[in-house]
Design a protein around this motif. Structure first.
Motif, mmCIF file in Angstrom:
data_model
loop_
_atom_site.group_PDB
_atom_site.id
_atom_site.type_symbol
_atom_site.label_atom_id
_atom_site.label_comp_id
_atom_site.label_asym_id
_atom_site.label_seq_id
_atom_site.Cartn_x
_atom_site.Cartn_y
_atom_site.Cartn_z
ATOM 1 N N ILE A 1 0.824 -1.221 0.000
ATOM 2 C CA ILE A 1 0.000 0.000 0.000
ATOM 3 C C ILE A 1 0.858 1.272 0.000
ATOM 4 C CG2 ILE A 1 -1.735 1.287 1.301
ATOM 5 C CD1 ILE A 1 -2.886 -1.372 2.225
ATOM 6 N N PRO A 2 1.853 1.411 0.887
ATOM 7 C CA PRO A 2 2.705 2.616 0.816
ATOM 8 C C PRO A 2 3.472 2.718 -0.504
ATOM 9 C CG PRO A 2 2.969 1.503 2.924
ATOM 10 C CD PRO A 2 2.200 0.563 2.049
ATOM 11 N N LEU A 3 3.923 1.571 -1.053
ATOM 12 C CA LEU A 3 4.655 1.613 -2.324
ATOM 13 C C LEU A 3 3.761 2.107 -3.458
ATOM 14 C CD1 LEU A 3 7.256 0.990 -3.870
ATOM 15 C CD2 LEU A 3 6.388 -1.325 -4.256
ATOM 16 N N THR A 4 2.481 1.743 -3.413
ATOM 17 C CA THR A 4 1.544 2.238 -4.426
ATOM 18 C C THR A 4 1.465 3.761 -4.393
ATOM 19 O OG1 THR A 4 0.245 0.206 -4.144
ATOM 20 C CG2 THR A 4 -0.822 2.043 -5.266
ATOM 21 N N THR A 5 1.435 4.325 -3.187
ATOM 22 C CA THR A 5 1.393 5.787 -3.052
ATOM 23 C C THR A 5 2.647 6.427 -3.634
ATOM 24 O OG1 THR A 5 0.151 5.505 -0.995
ATOM 25 C CG2 THR A 5 1.120 7.658 -1.394
#
Length: 326
Positions: A249-253
């Motif tokens: 999820i953080p990598l997607t951001t």
């Protein structure tokens, strides 16, 4: 999920409209398309300048020009160019087609490498593999995009010279003449993409892998992962269902936010490898004060960034169902 996607889409529309207005106003106020004519020696007669100003709609109020420009885009008209023989819409779409294939492939490679290397580095923290990945991550992070592209190009030229053959393509997005049909043409295009794609992918991979490693370490040390292990779940199941999914999820951001810098990196990479893509189109337009061409470039770039962030929002909902109901 459909309602969540529609809500995000409705939010993106006013952002895109506001972006087009800001782009048009800033570019229109920052350059005068008549400057190349005015600075000629001897200058052209006033009638010629007036006719050119009328052709470029410069005799209209700014808001009227914006309205005519934005409504014309729906008809495929991106405005008149200072080069009267050039169709901006046709030219920029073909140029972005070349650039998008470079960006798309580089992002796919960078994401796969970042996820795999970041996850393995976190699981094998402080191992030789972790230290090696950290070394190369910081090495690529410290390299400017243009310098890495130049190094790869020089390495390709050296290998070609030492072997006496064409091992790597170092100039252009494709060869002028290719015989052998579709597959031969596809192979030629892919061959030209190797060095520019590696250059662009390594820069993005370096930062994304470090981010993925940190995110993965945080998840692996969380209570719910420890609870899953305490229940006796297999290590592979814990990694796939609980650790890796939440760490993405953080990598997607970060990936969505980095898209603008990737486009900038693609412009530099294209310049080094002499591609006739969107990068050279923008640089030529700026040098000629071709404001409608610059506005068209920024419009497509902004649209691409907004759409990509929309896709990232939808991925949040897939990775974490709680977000869809927030």
């Amino acid at each position: 999920m459909l309602a969540f996607a529609l809500r995000r889409l409705l939010v993106s529309v006013p952002i895109l409209v506001l972006s087009t207005f800001l782009v048009f106003v800033m570019v229109s106020l920052s350059a005068n398309p008549l400057d190349p004519l005015i600075t000629r020696n001897p200058p052209p007669p006033p009638q010629t300048l007036a006719a050119e100003a009328h052709r470029l709609h410069l005799d209209q109020p700014l808001m009227e020009r914006y309205w005519n420009w934005i409504t014309g885009i729906f008809r495929g008209d991106f405005g008149p160019s200072v080069n009267s023989t050039m169709n901006i819409g046709h030219e920029i779409l073909s140029r972005f087609g070349v650039t998008f294939r470079l960006i798309f492939l580089a992002m796919i490679i960078a994401l796969i490498l970042a996820i795999v290397v970041g996850a393995v580095s976190a699981v094998k923290q402080y191992s030789k593999l972790d230290y090696t990945a950290t070394f190369f991550g910081f090495l690529f992070l410290s390299m400017p995009a243009f310098w890495l592209a130049v190094l790869l190009k020089q390495a390709g030229i050296s290998i070609n010279n030492s072997t006496g053959g064409q091992v790597f393509y170092t100039i252009g997005a494709s060869s002028i003449y290719v015989q052998g049909g579709f597959w031969a043409h596809l192979g030629d295009v892919l061959g030209h993409m190797i060095l520019p794609t590696i250059s662009l992918a390594l820069i993005s991979y370096a930062s994304w892998s470090r981010f993925q490693r940190g995110s993965m370490l945080e998840v692996l040390n969380s209570d719910y992962v420890r609870l899953a292990r305490a229940k006796g779940l297999p290590s592979g199941v814990v990694m796939r269902r609980h650790a890796l999914r939440n760490a993405l999820i953080p990598l997607t951001t970060v990936t969505a936010l980095d898209l603008a810098s990737i486009i900038s990196g693609a412009v530099v990479t294209e310049k080094v490898f002499q591609w006739q893509g969107a990068g050279s189109f923008l640089l030529d337009a700026i040098s000629q004060s071709d404001v409608y061409a610059v506005e068209a470039w920024l419009l497509i770039s902004a649209t691409f960034v907004i759409l990509f962030n929309l896709v990232a929002d939808l991925l949040y909902g897939v990775l974490d169902p709680r977000i869809r109901h927030a």
